[in-house]
Design a protein around this motif. Structure first.
Motif, PDB file in Angstrom:
ATOM      1  N   ASP A  36      -3.247  -2.669  -3.923  1.00  0.00           N
ATOM      2  CA  ASP A  36      -2.790  -1.287  -4.053  1.00  0.00           C
ATOM      3  C   ASP A  36      -3.007  -0.542  -2.742  1.00  0.00           C
ATOM      4  O   ASP A  36      -4.072   0.003  -2.505  1.00  0.00           O
ATOM      5  CB  ASP A  36      -3.542  -0.586  -5.197  1.00  0.00           C
ATOM      6  CG  ASP A  36      -3.105   0.841  -5.398  1.00  0.00           C
ATOM      7  OD1 ASP A  36      -2.118   1.267  -4.766  1.00  0.00           O
ATOM      8  OD2 ASP A  36      -3.763   1.539  -6.187  1.00  0.00           O
ATOM      9  N   THR A  45       3.890   0.694   4.552  1.00  0.00           N
ATOM     10  CA  THR A  45       4.599   0.545   3.289  1.00  0.00           C
ATOM     11  C   THR A  45       6.094   0.712   3.512  1.00  0.00           C
ATOM     12  O   THR A  45       6.516   1.483   4.373  1.00  0.00           O
ATOM     13  CB  THR A  45       4.120   1.568   2.243  1.00  0.00           C
ATOM     14  OG1 THR A  45       4.328   2.882   2.743  1.00  0.00           O
ATOM     15  CG2 THR A  45       2.641   1.369   1.911  1.00  0.00           C
ATOM     16  N   ASP A  73      10.590  -3.968  -8.123  1.00  0.00           N
ATOM     17  CA  ASP A  73      10.663  -2.821  -9.026  1.00  0.00           C
ATOM     18  C   ASP A  73      12.085  -2.734  -9.581  1.00  0.00           C
ATOM     19  O   ASP A  73      12.906  -1.957  -9.104  1.00  0.00           O
ATOM     20  CB  ASP A  73      10.271  -1.566  -8.250  1.00  0.00           C
ATOM     21  CG  ASP A  73      10.324  -0.301  -9.068  1.00  0.00           C
ATOM     22  OD1 ASP A  73      10.308  -0.394 -10.307  1.00  0.00           O
ATOM     23  OD2 ASP A  73      10.403   0.778  -8.461  1.00  0.00           O
ATOM     24  N   ASN A  77      11.230   2.620 -10.896  1.00  0.00           N
ATOM     25  CA  ASN A  77      10.287   3.690 -11.237  1.00  0.00           C
ATOM     26  C   ASN A  77       9.102   3.782 -10.266  1.00  0.00           C
ATOM     27  O   ASN A  77       8.191   4.565 -10.477  1.00  0.00           O
ATOM     28  CB  ASN A  77       9.790   3.545 -12.680  1.00  0.00           C
ATOM     29  CG  ASN A  77       8.916   2.335 -12.907  1.00  0.00           C
ATOM     30  OD1 ASN A  77       8.778   1.484 -12.038  1.00  0.00           O
ATOM     31  ND2 ASN A  77       8.351   2.235 -14.089  1.00  0.00           N
ATOM     32  N   GLY A  78       9.110   2.961  -9.199  1.00  0.00           N
ATOM     33  CA  GLY A  78       8.091   3.067  -8.160  1.00  0.00           C
ATOM     34  C   GLY A  78       6.767   2.392  -8.459  1.00  0.00           C
ATOM     35  O   GLY A  78       5.788   2.643  -7.776  1.00  0.00           O
ATOM     36  N   LYS A  79       6.731   1.511  -9.484  1.00  0.00           N
ATOM     37  CA  LYS A  79       5.479   0.834  -9.817  1.00  0.00           C
ATOM     38  C   LYS A  79       5.759  -0.498 -10.492  1.00  0.00           C
ATOM     39  O   LYS A  79       6.879  -0.768 -10.923  1.00  0.00           O
ATOM     40  CB  LYS A  79       4.625   1.712 -10.731  1.00  0.00           C
ATOM     41  CG  LYS A  79       5.251   1.976 -12.078  1.00  0.00           C
ATOM     42  CD  LYS A  79       4.369   2.850 -12.940  1.00  0.00           C
ATOM     43  CE  LYS A  79       4.993   2.991 -14.328  1.00  0.00           C
ATOM     44  NZ  LYS A  79       4.124   3.720 -15.233  1.00  0.00           N
ATOM     45  N   ASP A  81       5.611  -2.614 -13.558  1.00  0.00           N
ATOM     46  CA  ASP A  81       5.484  -2.437 -15.000  1.00  0.00           C
ATOM     47  C   ASP A  81       4.748  -3.623 -15.608  1.00  0.00           C
ATOM     48  O   ASP A  81       4.968  -4.775 -15.217  1.00  0.00           O
ATOM     49  CB  ASP A  81       6.868  -2.309 -15.646  1.00  0.00           C
ATOM     50  CG  ASP A  81       7.568  -1.023 -15.236  1.00  0.00           C
ATOM     51  OD1 ASP A  81       6.864  -0.022 -15.010  1.00  0.00           O
ATOM     52  OD2 ASP A  81       8.800  -1.019 -15.152  1.00  0.00           O
TER      53      ASP A  81
END
Length: 94
Positions: A36, A45, A73, A77-79, A81
């Motif tokens: 992370d 990034t 992704d 949604n930027g994360k 899941d």
């Protein structure tokens, strides 16, 4: 990391299970910030559209030891899941 020498760094991602969404990439030198990169303000990034072959350019990066984390992704949604802590989207790391 000396910061004196720099080299262009890129990664190529192949065989995504679809061309939907985007690829989230992070490059960090800090083990405590991996995977992370939000914990590392100096991380590199990138967000690039998904495709058949995806090239991620991090640009000129200072000399050092790095780790890379990637997330496909698919829904944008930027994360990453997850369902019951199991990733539902593709990922990769070094």
């Amino acid at each position: 990391m000396s910061g004196l020498e720099k080299a262009d760094v890129s990664a190529t991602v192949t065989d995504l299970r679809s061309t939907k969404g985007q690829v989230l990439a992070c490059l960090t030198t800090r083990p405590d910030a991996f995977p992370d990169c939000a914990k590392d303000p100096n991380a590199f990034t990138r967000i690039v559209p998904a495709g058949t072959n995806v090239r991620i350019d991090f640009g000129a990066v200072p000399d050092g030891r790095y780790a890379i984390a990637l997330v496909h992704d698919e829904n944008g949604n930027g994360k990453l899941d997850k369902s019951l802590m199991i990733p539902r989207e593709g990922f990769g790391f070094s």
